[in-house]
Structures are given as structure tokens and as C-alpha cells.
Design a protein around this motif. Structure first.
Motif, PDB file in Angstrom:
ATOM      1  N   ALA A 451       0.769  -1.254   0.093  1.00  0.00           N
ATOM      2  CA  ALA A 451      -0.002  -0.017   0.146  1.00  0.00           C
ATOM      3  C   ALA A 451       0.862   1.227   0.003  1.00  0.00           C
ATOM      4  N   ALA A 452       1.854   1.242   0.523  1.00  0.00           N
ATOM      5  CA  ALA A 452       2.925   2.407   0.670  1.00  0.00           C
ATOM      6  C   ALA A 452       3.353   3.038  -0.648  1.00  0.00           C
ATOM      7  N   THR A 453       3.685   1.985  -1.309  1.00  0.00           N
ATOM      8  CA  THR A 453       4.195   2.233  -2.610  1.00  0.00           C
ATOM      9  C   THR A 453       3.512   1.856  -3.853  1.00  0.00           C
ATOM     10  N   ARG A 454       1.999   1.761  -3.677  1.00  0.00           N
ATOM     11  CA  ARG A 454       1.105   1.262  -4.585  1.00  0.00           C
ATOM     12  C   ARG A 454       1.119   2.752  -5.546  1.00  0.00           C
ATOM     13  N   VAL A 455       0.973   2.697  -6.917  1.00  0.00           N
ATOM     14  CA  VAL A 455       1.189   3.771  -7.728  1.00  0.00           C
ATOM     15  C   VAL A 455      -0.505   3.834  -7.866  1.00  0.00           C
ATOM     16  N   LEU A 474     -13.352   0.613  -4.734  1.00  0.00           N
ATOM     17  CA  LEU A 474     -13.616   1.645  -5.316  1.00  0.00           C
ATOM     18  C   LEU A 474     -13.291   3.279  -4.821  1.00  0.00           C
ATOM     19  N   GLY A 475     -13.209   3.180  -3.430  1.00  0.00           N
ATOM     20  CA  GLY A 475     -13.042   4.179  -2.598  1.00  0.00           C
ATOM     21  C   GLY A 475     -11.440   4.187  -2.096  1.00  0.00           C
ATOM     22  N   MET A 476     -10.800   3.528  -2.492  1.00  0.00           N
ATOM     23  CA  MET A 476      -9.237   3.108  -1.987  1.00  0.00           C
ATOM     24  C   MET A 476      -8.562   4.515  -2.549  1.00  0.00           C
ATOM     25  N   ALA A 477      -7.444   4.849  -1.680  1.00  0.00           N
ATOM     26  CA  ALA A 477      -6.466   5.836  -1.867  1.00  0.00           C
ATOM     27  C   ALA A 477      -5.766   5.525  -3.245  1.00  0.00           C
ATOM     28  N   GLY A 478      -5.849   6.474  -4.019  1.00  0.00           N
ATOM     29  CA  GLY A 478      -4.849   6.445  -5.288  1.00  0.00           C
ATOM     30  C   GLY A 478      -5.726   5.702  -6.546  1.00  0.00           C
ATOM     31  N   VAL A 479      -7.233   5.649  -6.136  1.00  0.00           N
ATOM     32  CA  VAL A 479      -7.986   5.322  -7.415  1.00  0.00           C
ATOM     33  C   VAL A 479      -8.794   6.462  -7.913  1.00  0.00           C
ATOM     34  N   TYR A 480      -8.717   6.628  -9.428  1.00  0.00           N
ATOM     35  CA  TYR A 480      -9.212   7.659  -9.895  1.00  0.00           C
ATOM     36  C   TYR A 480     -10.057   7.164 -11.065  1.00  0.00           C
ATOM     37  N   PHE A 481     -11.239   7.942 -11.487  1.00  0.00           N
ATOM     38  CA  PHE A 481     -12.208   7.454 -12.564  1.00  0.00           C
ATOM     39  C   PHE A 481     -12.379   8.519 -13.475  1.00  0.00           C
ATOM     40  N   ILE A 482     -12.389   8.029 -14.737  1.00  0.00           N
ATOM     41  CA  ILE A 482     -12.697   8.970 -15.830  1.00  0.00           C
ATOM     42  C   ILE A 482     -14.449   9.011 -16.114  1.00  0.00           C
ATOM     43  N   GLN A 483     -14.997   9.770 -15.761  1.00  0.00           N
ATOM     44  CA  GLN A 483     -16.675   9.700 -15.918  1.00  0.00           C
ATOM     45  C   GLN A 483     -17.190  10.678 -16.629  1.00  0.00           C
ATOM     46  N   VAL A 564     -15.027  16.362 -19.692  1.00  0.00           N
ATOM     47  CA  VAL A 564     -14.710  15.038 -19.226  1.00  0.00           C
ATOM     48  C   VAL A 564     -14.144  15.092 -17.840  1.00  0.00           C
ATOM     49  N   PRO A 565     -15.232  15.013 -16.697  1.00  0.00           N
ATOM     50  CA  PRO A 565     -14.907  14.793 -15.449  1.00  0.00           C
ATOM     51  C   PRO A 565     -13.863  13.941 -15.076  1.00  0.00           C
ATOM     52  N   ILE A 566     -13.166  13.979 -14.127  1.00  0.00           N
ATOM     53  CA  ILE A 566     -12.408  13.048 -13.201  1.00  0.00           C
ATOM     54  C   ILE A 566     -12.561  12.954 -11.849  1.00  0.00           C
ATOM     55  N   VAL A 567     -13.212  12.060 -11.378  1.00  0.00           N
ATOM     56  CA  VAL A 567     -13.677  11.851 -10.114  1.00  0.00           C
ATOM     57  C   VAL A 567     -12.885  10.946  -9.273  1.00  0.00           C
ATOM     58  N   LYS A 568     -13.200  11.084  -7.888  1.00  0.00           N
ATOM     59  CA  LYS A 568     -12.814   9.974  -6.955  1.00  0.00           C
ATOM     60  C   LYS A 568     -13.811   9.837  -5.848  1.00  0.00           C
ATOM     61  N   LEU A 569     -13.899   8.589  -5.609  1.00  0.00           N
ATOM     62  CA  LEU A 569     -14.877   8.265  -4.638  1.00  0.00           C
ATOM     63  C   LEU A 569     -14.206   8.402  -3.108  1.00  0.00           C
ATOM     64  N   SER A 570     -15.001   9.267  -2.508  1.00  0.00           N
ATOM     65  CA  SER A 570     -14.492   9.630  -0.887  1.00  0.00           C
ATOM     66  C   SER A 570     -15.615   9.784  -0.107  1.00  0.00           C
ATOM     67  N   ASN A 571     -15.518   9.037   0.956  1.00  0.00           N
ATOM     68  CA  ASN A 571     -16.679   8.850   1.952  1.00  0.00           C
ATOM     69  C   ASN A 571     -17.991   8.584   1.320  1.00  0.00           C
ATOM     70  N   LEU A 572     -17.886   7.783   0.422  1.00  0.00           N
ATOM     71  CA  LEU A 572     -19.187   7.179  -0.225  1.00  0.00           C
ATOM     72  C   LEU A 572     -20.062   8.178  -1.347  1.00  0.00           C
ATOM     73  N   GLU A 573     -18.880   9.575  -1.525  1.00  0.00           N
ATOM     74  CA  GLU A 573     -19.352  10.497  -2.436  1.00  0.00           C
ATOM     75  C   GLU A 573     -18.365  10.629  -3.473  1.00  0.00           C
ATOM     76  N   LEU A 574     -18.745  11.109  -4.736  1.00  0.00           N
ATOM     77  CA  LEU A 574     -17.945  11.509  -5.765  1.00  0.00           C
ATOM     78  C   LEU A 574     -17.373  12.681  -5.532  1.00  0.00           C
ATOM     79  N   GLN A 575     -16.107  13.110  -5.758  1.00  0.00           N
ATOM     80  CA  GLN A 575     -15.463  14.254  -5.612  1.00  0.00           C
ATOM     81  C   GLN A 575     -14.834  14.686  -7.113  1.00  0.00           C
ATOM     82  N   VAL A 576     -15.391  15.424  -7.792  1.00  0.00           N
ATOM     83  CA  VAL A 576     -15.018  16.016  -8.974  1.00  0.00           C
ATOM     84  C   VAL A 576     -13.390  16.356  -8.691  1.00  0.00           C
ATOM     85  N   LEU A 577     -12.447  16.006  -9.522  1.00  0.00           N
ATOM     86  CA  LEU A 577     -11.113  16.627  -9.309  1.00  0.00           C
ATOM     87  C   LEU A 577     -10.675  17.599 -10.562  1.00  0.00           C
ATOM     88  N   ARG A 578     -11.308  17.260 -11.655  1.00  0.00           N
ATOM     89  CA  ARG A 578     -10.980  18.207 -12.918  1.00  0.00           C
ATOM     90  C   ARG A 578     -12.394  18.233 -13.601  1.00  0.00           C
TER      91      ARG A 578
END
Length: 578
Positions: A451-455, A474-483, A564-578
Motif C-alpha cells: 500500500a505504501a508504494t502502490r501507484v 472503489l474508494g481506496m486511496a490512489g484510485v481515480y475514474f474518468i466519468q 470530461v470529469p475526473i472523479v474520486k470516490l471519497s466517503n461514499l460520495e464522488l468528488q470531481v477533481l477536474r
């Protein structure tokens, strides 16, 4: 669109024209290559491979030629083998593989006597991957007078595919004396709907420098008077002649899409923008669509929406261009549908646009100090994503160290794609496939890293709807989605839409209903703001917030949505990063 290769002398091939879709020359990419026979004599293998290439057995030819092209093979005709292997890869539309073989040829065999042939092929390979700078640079390196007609014909075919204004302007600065490039840009401005008043000075310079017909290239805006109401034709496969429950269930997405359009019609009406919807059943094949297109009334429409199947989409796009009526495809993500057609739009971002935006996000967010790893499904749309992703990522200073394709339904193909990935020394892992096997398979491989070195992992937004994946993954650290289909369920626009939809349909709206609503709200509003010929206005309008979705943007002459939003699942909610 693929340029064909015709035989010339004993081993030489020239790019001579557009390839017809003959089965022998257009094999489906992605099928496992046949294993090369263990022939002891390299010369015999080479002769066999050439025969297979002549017969259109491109995968078999590639499997035999590629090993012979390596310097370690010490084969006397390794340079010829490298070039012919690149030809086979290009026929299979395996553009990254073709590029690797051509790079091998130019690096290891720089004195190859038929290098101009390789340069011409490299031009096509780069064009197909939307690497326009490399394509133009390579074609410019051809000896003076060599393949002049083929070179200019290739540029005339591929350059109109450039969508972004910045790409046009960058290449015009780098190749200021390229007449074909200048003429293609002038066509884009005047006939492609990208012209604005700010372009007048540059357009005038191009006309003067390259002797273009000033009458032809003087912008004359299409004068179509605004109307108090508009007529919109909706061409969808309702299949009303088949009331069976199987057909009704299969076509539920069509019913939902139309329900969303109807609700948008009501909303526009309440806003003082009345338009009439005319629904046409196009059936499941092109026969019914052709009958609809023969109706005289269709030529009087102000906007066309539909259809959903690719064969029909091409027909309707051609009709839209001939009759100069804007047509919007509601679901397709295939950028090829709208190439060279100023009257045809995609409501969704194409997979190529998704690849470009995702690459920009990855480089900005993960850095380019280490190479990225890119794996993608072996299909046309997924390959378009991967090619654009690689080109954009590397043009911005990053490096894709490993690019592999796979067949998600073949265990051996999946295993090979994920084998020996050097993830600890990568900047990120990009996996692109909507197949439901890929999410669980990827997470299994990815979580084997500490986990410490996971890309970081970047994946399609469809994985968020995969029942085989749980929220904890889906909500793990370092996981992002093209949505590209992201919308805020708590936003006031969606909540109001949901309330109205429930009142009318007595069930919550599906994604297709939401898409239909957003589509007509955006393009219906454009009709009332600008009139039926609104291409230039959309090109200069920039990004517009959506009623439900994140936004719409057709700036710079683009004909697919650039948001093209890029999102991350955080605390069961999608957060838009772009």
C-alpha cells in the motif's frame, strides 16, 4: 481511414490511396497472433511471410517478420523484415506496434535504401495516432519530389481531423510554408464552423501567402432567420411494430431517452422557447431509417437527434450534411462519425477526447518523472482512447513506458497484459475497458503491491457501476475514474429534473433519461439563441454549465463534448477533481 499498400518491385511498398474494406486487408485487430512456425531457415520464413502478406494474412506475416527484424536475429534482410512487419501491423491497425517497428528500422538500419517508403508509412502511423507534429515532420523529411502526390494526399485526408485550435496554430507556426496545412485550416475556419471575427487577420494572411481563392474563402455566415418556434426530429429505434416484452425491455433505454427529451421540451416551453418534437421509428436496421430519410417533411426540420446504431448514424450524418441541418448523436463516443462533417455532433465526449483529458490529468496529478503504464481493451474505441492518451501524455513531457492491449474474454490475453508489470517504477497505471471482468482483475493485480508504494490507478467511470466491485475497493486511496457521465445527484438541477420526471413517469429517471433531457436543453437553447446554423457560435461560446451534467463545451470547432470529469470516490460520495 487507412492508406493501402501496393506491391512495388520485390519488396517495396508505397502508400497509394485509400484502403477499401476488403476482408483480406482489414483484419480485426486484437485477435491473438498465430505463433511463428519453428522454421530453421530465416530466409524461408521471410519468403513465407511475404507470401502471407501478399495474400492478406497480416497477423501471420507479422508474427514471422517481427523476430526476423531484431538485430539479435542477424538476418541479412532484417531491415526489409522490419518494414514489412510495420506494413502488416498498419493493416491490422495496430498503430503503436507499427510505430515501434518503424523506430527499430530507423534506429538500427539507418542506411536502409528504401527509407522513403518507411517515412511515408511513419507519416500515416503518426496521423492515425493524432500525433500531427511527428507526422508533418516525418513527411517533410522525404526527399524533394519523392512521393509528392501521396504525401499531400495523406495530409489532405488526415489534417481536417484536427479539432483543437491550439493544435492548428501550433502546427501552422512550425510549418509556415506548408500549403496543404494552410488550406486545410482555411477550410476549417470557413466551412467547418470554427471561424470567428478574431480569425480574419490570419485568414487573410493565408489567402495572400498561398494564393487561395479570396471569393471562396471569404466567410459568409449562413443567414437563417431566427424563428419563434423550431421543429426537432427524433430518429430512434422504438421498434413499435414488435410489442413483445423482450423487445420492450431491450429498448427501455430508447424509451427513457425519449422521455427525457419530452421533459426538456416542456421545460423549454415554460421558458418561452417552444419547439415541436417529431418522433420517427428507425427500427433496428437501416432499411426503416432510409424510408424515414425519404420523407419530404424531414428536410424542413431545424434539428435532428439520433439514431443510436453506427450504421444508421453514418446515414443520418450524411443526410444532415447534404441538407445542412444540424444532427446530434445522443449516445455514440466514436469521433470518426463527425470527422469532416460540420453538421454532425456527438452529445458525449468521444473516447479520443477522454484519452486526451485523462492524460493531461495524469501528468499534472502524478507527475512525469517515471513512465506510465497503459493497458487497454483491443477494440476500436478503446484503441482510440489509448492512442490519444499516449500521444498527449508524451507531447506534454511524460513517457508511456509500457502499452499493451488485451482481449478481456481470453484469460491468456489478460494474463499476458498484466504480466511482469514494473509498477514500483511507474508513475501510474491506466487501464481502459468497460468489460466487467477488468475491474476485479485489475484490483487483484494492483493490490499485490504494498500500500505504501502502490501507484495511482486510473480507470473508466463504468467501474463505479460494476456489481463485482465493492465500495471499499472503489474508494481506496490512489484510485481515480474518468466519468464523462458524471452529475451531482444533490445538485438543484438534477433534483428539480428528478421531481418533474417522477411526476410524469412515476419512476426515477435513468441515466438515458438524464442524457435526453440535457441534450435537448443544450441544443434546443442554442436554436433559440443563435438560429439553426449555430456551429460558429458553439465554437466560440466556450464551456457552458449543464442543467444536470458537469457541462458542455464545443469550443475551437470541436464536434464532441470536451468536458470530461475526473472523479474520486471519497466517503461514499464522488468528488470531481477536474
Amino acid at each position: 481511414m487507412l492508406f493501402s499498400f501496393t506491391r512495388h518491385n520485390s519488396f517495396r511498398w508505397l502508400v497509394a490511396g485509400l484502403l477499401l474494406s476488403a476482408p483480406s486487408l482489414a483484419q480485426t485487430p486484437g485477435k491473438p497472433r498465430p505463433a511463428a512456425p519453428p522454421a530453421a531457415d530465416p530466409a524461408a520464413r521471410y519468403r513465407t511471410a511475404k507470401t502471407q502478406l501478399d495474400q492478406g494474412n497480416n497477423a501471420a506475416a507479422l508474427a514471422q517478420l517481427e523476430p526476423l527484424a531484431q538485430p539479435s536475429a542477424r538476418f541479412a534482410r532484417a531491415a526489409d523484415a522490419a518494414y514489412l512487419a510495420a506494413v502488416a501491423a498498419a493493416r491490422l491497425k495496430q498503430w503503436p506496434e507499427a510505430e515501434q517497428l518503424l523506430n527499430l528500422l530507423r534506429t538500427e538500419y539507418p542506411t536502409y535504401p528504401n527509407m522513403p517508403d518507411a517515412l511515408l508509412l511513419q507519416g500515416q502511423v503518426s496521423f492515425e495516432q493524432e500525433d500531427y507534429d511527428t507526422a508533418l515532420k516525418t513527411l517533410a523529411a522525404l526527399p524533394a519530389g519523392k512521393f509528392a502526390a501521396e504525401r499531400e494526399g495523406m495530409k489532405a485526408t488526415y489534417l481536417p481531423r484536427i479539432k483543437e485550435r491550439n493544435t492548428w496554430l501550433r502546427n501552422l507556426r512550425r510549418y509556415p510554408d506548408d500549403a496543404t496545412l494552410a488550406r486545410a485550416y482555411a477550410d476549417r475556419l470557413v466551412f467547418g464552423g470554427a471561424y470567428t471575427d478574431a480569425d480574419q487577420g490570419q485568414l487573410n494572411d493565408l489567402i495572400t501567402k498561398f494564393g487561395l481563392d479570396r471569393n471562396r474563402y471569404t466567410p459568409r455566415p449562413r443567414t437563417v432567420a431566427k424563428k419563434s418556434s423550431y421543429n426537432v426530429a427524433v430518429l430512434l429505434p422504438f421498434e413499435l411494430n414488435d410489442p413483445s416484452w423482450q423487445t420492450v425491455r431491450k429498448n427501455q433505454f430508447v424509451t427513457d431517452l425519449y422521455a427525457g427529451l419530452r421533459l426538456a421540451q416542456d421545460s423549454l416551453q415554460r421558458a418561452g422557447r417552444p419547439l415541436q418534437l417529431f418522433a420517427y421509428d428507425t427500427g433496428a436496421d437501416t432499411l426503416a431509417l432510409k424510408q424515414v430519410l425519404a420523407l419530404p417533411e424531414l428536410a424542413g426540420m431545424d434539428l435532428l437527434i439520433g439514431p443510436v446504431y453506427k450504421s444508421g448514424a453514418k446515414l443520418l450524418g450524411r443526410y444532415a450534411r447534404e441538407h445542412q441541418i444540424v444532427c446530434v448523436n445522443p449516445l455514440s463516443q466514436d469521433a470518426d462519425l463527425v470527422v469532416d462533417n460540420p453538421w454532425h455532433y456527438l452529445f458525449s465526449p468521444s473516447t479520443a477526447t477522454q484519452g486526451r483529458v485523462a492524460a493531461q490529468f495524469a501528468l499534472t496529478s502524478f507527475g512525469g518523472g517515471k513512465p506510465g503504464v497503459l493497458l487497454h481493451e483491443d477494440s476500436k474505441d478503446d484503441a482510440a482512447f489509448a492512442n490519444t492518451y499516449k500521444v498527449e501524455y508524451e507531447s506534454q513531457g511524460g513517457k508511456i513506458g509500457l502499452l499493451r492491449r488485451f482481449n478481456p474474454d481470453v484469460d491468456e490475453s489478460l494474463s499476458a497484459a498484466f504480466a511482469a508489470l514494473d509498477l514500483p517504477n511507474a508513475s501510474h497505471l491506466m487501464v481502459f475497458s468497460d468489460n466487467r471482468r477488468l475491474g476485479p482483475y485489475t484490483f487483484t493485480q494492483w493490490q499485490q503491491q504494498p500500500a505504501a508504494t502502490r501507484v495511482p490507478l486510473l480507470a473508466p467511470g463504468s467501474w463505479l457501476e460494476n456489481p463485482r466491485l465493492d465500495v471499499s475497493q472503489l474508494g481506496m486511496a490512489g484510485v481515480y475514474f474518468i466519468q464523462p457521465k458524471y452529475y451531482d445527484e444533490q445538485g438543484p438541477g438534477f433534483r428539480r429534473f428528478r421531481q418533474l420526471y417522477l411526476q410524469r413517469q412515476h419512476l426515477p429517471p435513468s441515466l438515458f433519461a438524464s442524457q435526453g433531457f440535457e441534450l435537448l436543453m443544450y441544443f434546443g437553447t442554442a436554436l433559440f439563441q443563435y438560429g439553426p446554423a449555430f456551429q460558429a457560435n458553439l465554437s466560440s461560446a466556450g464551456a457552458t454549465p449543464g442543467v444536470i451534467f458537469d457541462g458542455m463545451n464545443y469550443s475551437g470547432g470541436a464536434h464532441d463534448n470536451q468536458v470530461v470529469p475526473i472523479v474520486k470516490l471519497s466517503n461514499l460520495e464522488l468528488q470531481v477533481l477536474r
